[in-house]
Design an enzyme around this catalytic site. Structure first.
Site, PDB file in Angstrom:
ATOM      1  N   ASN A 216       0.809  -1.225   0.000  1.00 21.06           N
ATOM      2  CA  ASN A 216       0.000   0.000   0.000  1.00 21.06           C
ATOM      3  C   ASN A 216       0.836   1.266   0.000  1.00 21.06           C
ATOM      4  O   ASN A 216       0.360   2.325  -0.389  1.00 21.06           O
ATOM      5  CB  ASN A 216      -0.952   0.019   1.208  1.00 21.06           C
ATOM      6  CG  ASN A 216      -0.240  -0.178   2.515  1.00 21.06           C
ATOM      7  OD1 ASN A 216       0.464  -1.156   2.700  1.00 21.06           O
ATOM      8  ND2 ASN A 216      -0.396   0.764   3.434  1.00 21.06           N
TER       9      ASN A 216
ATOM     10  N   GLN B 151      -5.309  -3.667  -1.600  1.00 28.09           N
ATOM     11  CA  GLN B 151      -5.025  -2.666  -2.640  1.00 28.09           C
ATOM     12  C   GLN B 151      -5.242  -3.223  -4.047  1.00 28.09           C
ATOM     13  O   GLN B 151      -5.205  -2.455  -5.021  1.00 28.09           O
ATOM     14  CB  GLN B 151      -3.584  -2.148  -2.504  1.00 28.09           C
ATOM     15  CG  GLN B 151      -3.320  -1.377  -1.223  1.00 28.09           C
ATOM     16  CD  GLN B 151      -4.061  -0.038  -1.150  1.00 28.09           C
ATOM     17  OE1 GLN B 151      -4.508   0.505  -2.159  1.00 28.09           O
ATOM     18  NE2 GLN B 151      -4.199   0.500   0.046  1.00 28.09           N
TER      19      GLN B 151
ATOM     20  N   ALA C 102     -14.131  -2.180   1.084  1.00 26.39           N
ATOM     21  CA  ALA C 102     -14.911  -1.475   0.051  1.00 26.39           C
ATOM     22  C   ALA C 102     -14.429  -0.050  -0.212  1.00 26.39           C
ATOM     23  O   ALA C 102     -14.508   0.431  -1.343  1.00 26.39           O
ATOM     24  CB  ALA C 102     -16.379  -1.450   0.465  1.00 26.39           C
ATOM     25  N   HIS C 103     -13.925   0.612   0.822  1.00 27.09           N
ATOM     26  CA  HIS C 103     -13.584   2.033   0.625  1.00 27.09           C
ATOM     27  C   HIS C 103     -12.334   2.238  -0.235  1.00 27.09           C
ATOM     28  O   HIS C 103     -12.004   3.375  -0.588  1.00 27.09           O
ATOM     29  CB  HIS C 103     -13.453   2.751   1.978  1.00 27.09           C
ATOM     30  CG  HIS C 103     -12.260   2.375   2.790  1.00 27.09           C
ATOM     31  ND1 HIS C 103     -11.222   3.245   3.014  1.00 27.09           N
ATOM     32  CD2 HIS C 103     -11.931   1.234   3.443  1.00 27.09           C
ATOM     33  CE1 HIS C 103     -10.316   2.654   3.794  1.00 27.09           C
ATOM     34  NE2 HIS C 103     -10.720   1.437   4.060  1.00 27.09           N
TER      35      HIS C 103
ATOM     36  N   THR D  41     -24.623  -8.100  14.115  1.00 28.40           N
ATOM     37  CA  THR D  41     -25.578  -7.790  13.049  1.00 28.40           C
ATOM     38  C   THR D  41     -24.852  -7.211  11.839  1.00 28.40           C
ATOM     39  O   THR D  41     -23.997  -6.337  11.977  1.00 28.40           O
ATOM     40  CB  THR D  41     -26.641  -6.789  13.569  1.00 28.40           C
ATOM     41  OG1 THR D  41     -27.272  -7.396  14.687  1.00 28.40           O
ATOM     42  CG2 THR D  41     -27.678  -6.452  12.501  1.00 28.40           C
TER      43      THR D  41
ATOM     44  N   CYS E  48      -2.769   5.219   6.795  1.00 27.20           N
ATOM     45  CA  CYS E  48      -3.552   5.623   5.631  1.00 27.20           C
ATOM     46  C   CYS E  48      -4.309   6.899   5.940  1.00 27.20           C
ATOM     47  O   CYS E  48      -5.058   6.954   6.898  1.00 27.20           O
ATOM     48  CB  CYS E  48      -4.533   4.527   5.231  1.00 27.20           C
ATOM     49  SG  CYS E  48      -3.691   3.067   4.641  1.00 27.20           S
TER      50      CYS E  48
HETATM   51  C1  PLP Z   1      -2.743  -3.119   2.449  1.00 27.47           C
HETATM   52  C2  PLP Z   1      -3.765  -2.719   3.471  1.00 27.47           C
HETATM   53  N1  PLP Z   1      -4.195  -3.625   4.353  1.00 27.47           N
HETATM   54  C3  PLP Z   1      -5.118  -3.320   5.269  1.00 27.47           C
HETATM   55  C4  PLP Z   1      -5.661  -2.056   5.346  1.00 27.47           C
HETATM   56  C5  PLP Z   1      -6.693  -1.779   6.403  1.00 27.47           C
HETATM   57  O1  PLP Z   1      -7.934  -1.493   5.843  1.00 27.47           O
HETATM   58  P1  PLP Z   1      -9.135  -0.966   6.752  1.00 27.47           P
HETATM   59  O2  PLP Z   1      -8.628   0.284   7.407  1.00 27.47           O
HETATM   60  O3  PLP Z   1     -10.237  -0.716   5.802  1.00 27.47           O
HETATM   61  O4  PLP Z   1      -9.457  -2.001   7.752  1.00 27.47           O
HETATM   62  C6  PLP Z   1      -5.220  -1.069   4.444  1.00 27.47           C
HETATM   63  C7  PLP Z   1      -5.672   0.329   4.454  1.00 27.47           C
HETATM   64  O5  PLP Z   1      -5.941   0.989   5.349  1.00 27.47           O
HETATM   65  C8  PLP Z   1      -4.257  -1.421   3.475  1.00 27.47           C
HETATM   66  O6  PLP Z   1      -3.811  -0.534   2.586  1.00 27.47           O
END
Ligand code: PLP
Length: 374
Positions: free
Chosen positions: A151, A179, A200-201, A237, A327
């Site tokens: 990422n 990713q 999803a985001h 839920t 992130c």
């Molecule tokens: C490679 C990777 N793994 C896991 C995550 C964690 O995702 P989330 O914050 O949607 O749980 C992210 C991003 O935040 C990511 O880029």
């Protein structure tokens, strides 16, 4: 001008996705665990979404569980492999997302599992010969966890090769595909993975919802305990509107995948050429060739008084990009990934990550501002 170049942190939700979700925020509010019509409606929507996700990765619907996101999916897979599948040893790399890294550390410290690091090079490529040697050197039941695309730097794992190696040595294979799902074709049969995760985001869907694929022979039980939702594999839920939105976003992403990929790859290559044209000492962390995810570019600038504050200066000019691994955070603090590449730690690394909404004009604007500010 506002420029959003942080699409690896999160993406803008698509209008079409929002439209698919709205009825489940308004009219269809029934609890999917109930047996009357309101519940049956939402249950049907969840099962439809499950089929959609399964089909897109060549899995069976019963192999998909819905979660609150990739963090939960990765925690479930890694800790579950130890707790329920008899894993005694985990092979991983220094380049994993914290949700994988810390889950592995938890297994080492609390569950007394042996952990081993596979070698990586200065571009973040996994040494697959080393992986082979590590697997050959022990009879312990092993889980390999290696992310598909990094990422922070975009370096891609040759996941089919890694999967074949794990299969050869009878190791379980988990890959964080957060990713790459909805950005690259994913086929869990070809890749021979036992677990993958998605959120999803990261592909123009809503936040707070994700999925975990678990191969039917290697399913792990729930990380959190409670109700019998998700056939007992994930209590609580279900986030119905989120699940519906995730399936709509995934469908749309795969429908347009090739065109979006070409567009974003060209945009990234244009950015690279503009940076090289304008800066003598620019460098890139991670691969920039076909072994790189087209949405991510990690740029390294030489150290200077100005570059130390670069993220904040860019923010003042309306440019959103990322420094550290958190992130979406503005933290320029040392990234564990860049550090693991063994590069000069005094240089400033900035991750720019792209989506179908970005334009060539935005690249010109960002390069212009970088030139002015550095
Ligand atoms: C490679 C990777 N793994 C896991 C995550 C964690 O995702 P989330 O914050 O949607 O749980 C992210 C991003 O935040 C990511 O880029």
């Amino acid at each position: 001008m506002k420029v959003y170049f942080d699409n690896a942190a999160t993406t803008a939700i698509d209008e079409e996705v929002l439209e698919a979700m709205m009825p489940f925020l308004k009219e269809h509010f029934g609890n999917p665990s109930t047996i009357y019509s309101f519940g049956r409606e939402t249950r049907a929507a969840i099962e439809d979404a499950r089929k959609t996700i399964a089909q897109l990765i060549n899995a069976q619907p019963g192999e998909i569980i819905f979660t609150s996101g990739a963090t939960e999916s990765n925690n479930t897979a890694i800790k579950g492999a130890v707790n329920y599948l008899g894993v005694e040893r985990i092979i991983t790399s220094l380049l994993e997302h914290h949700c994988v890294e810390y889950s592995v550390e938890f297994c080492r410290d609390q569950l007394k599992v042996e952990t081993v690091l596979v070698k990586t090079d200065d571009k973040g490529n996994i040494d697959l010969d080393d992986l082979k040697n590590l697997l050959a050197s022990s009879d312990k039941k092993t889980l390999v966890t290696l992310m598909h695309a990094n990422n922070e730097i975009g370096t891609l794992l040759d996941i089919e090769k890694a999967g074949a190696i794990c299969k050869e040595y009878k190791a379980l294979f988990h890959s964080d595909t957060v990713q790459t799902f909805a950005h690259l074709q994913i086929d869990v049969q070809k890749m021979q993975v036992d677990f993958i995760s998605g959120a999803a985001h990261k592909f123009h869907g809503p936040k707070g919802v994700g999925f975990l694929y678990m191969r039917k022979q290697n399913k792990v039980r729930s990380l959190i305990h409670g109700g019998g939702q998700e056939r007992g594999y994930r209590a609580g839920t279900e986030n119905v509107y989120g699940i519906v939105g995730m399936a709509a976003a995934a469908k749309k992403a795969y429908r347009n995948l090739e065109a979006d990929k070409i567009y974003i790859t060209e945009l990234k290559n244009y950015f690279i050429s503009k940076l090289k044209e304008n800066f003598n000492d620019v460098d890139f962390n991670g691969n920039t060739d076909e072994r790189s995810l087209y949405t991510v570019l990690n740029v390294s600038f030489p150290p200077s008084d100005k570059s130390a504050l670069l993220l904040f200066t860019l923010d003042l000019e309306g440019i959103c990009c990322s420094g550290g691994s958190a992130c979406g955070s503005g933290a320029a603090a040392g990234s564990h990934v860049v550090k693991a590449l063994g590069k000069d730690e005094n240089r400033i690394s900035i991750r720019f990550s792209f989506s179908k909404h970005n334009t060539w004009e935005e690249v010109d604007y960002v390069v212009g501002k970088l030139k002015e500010k550095l």
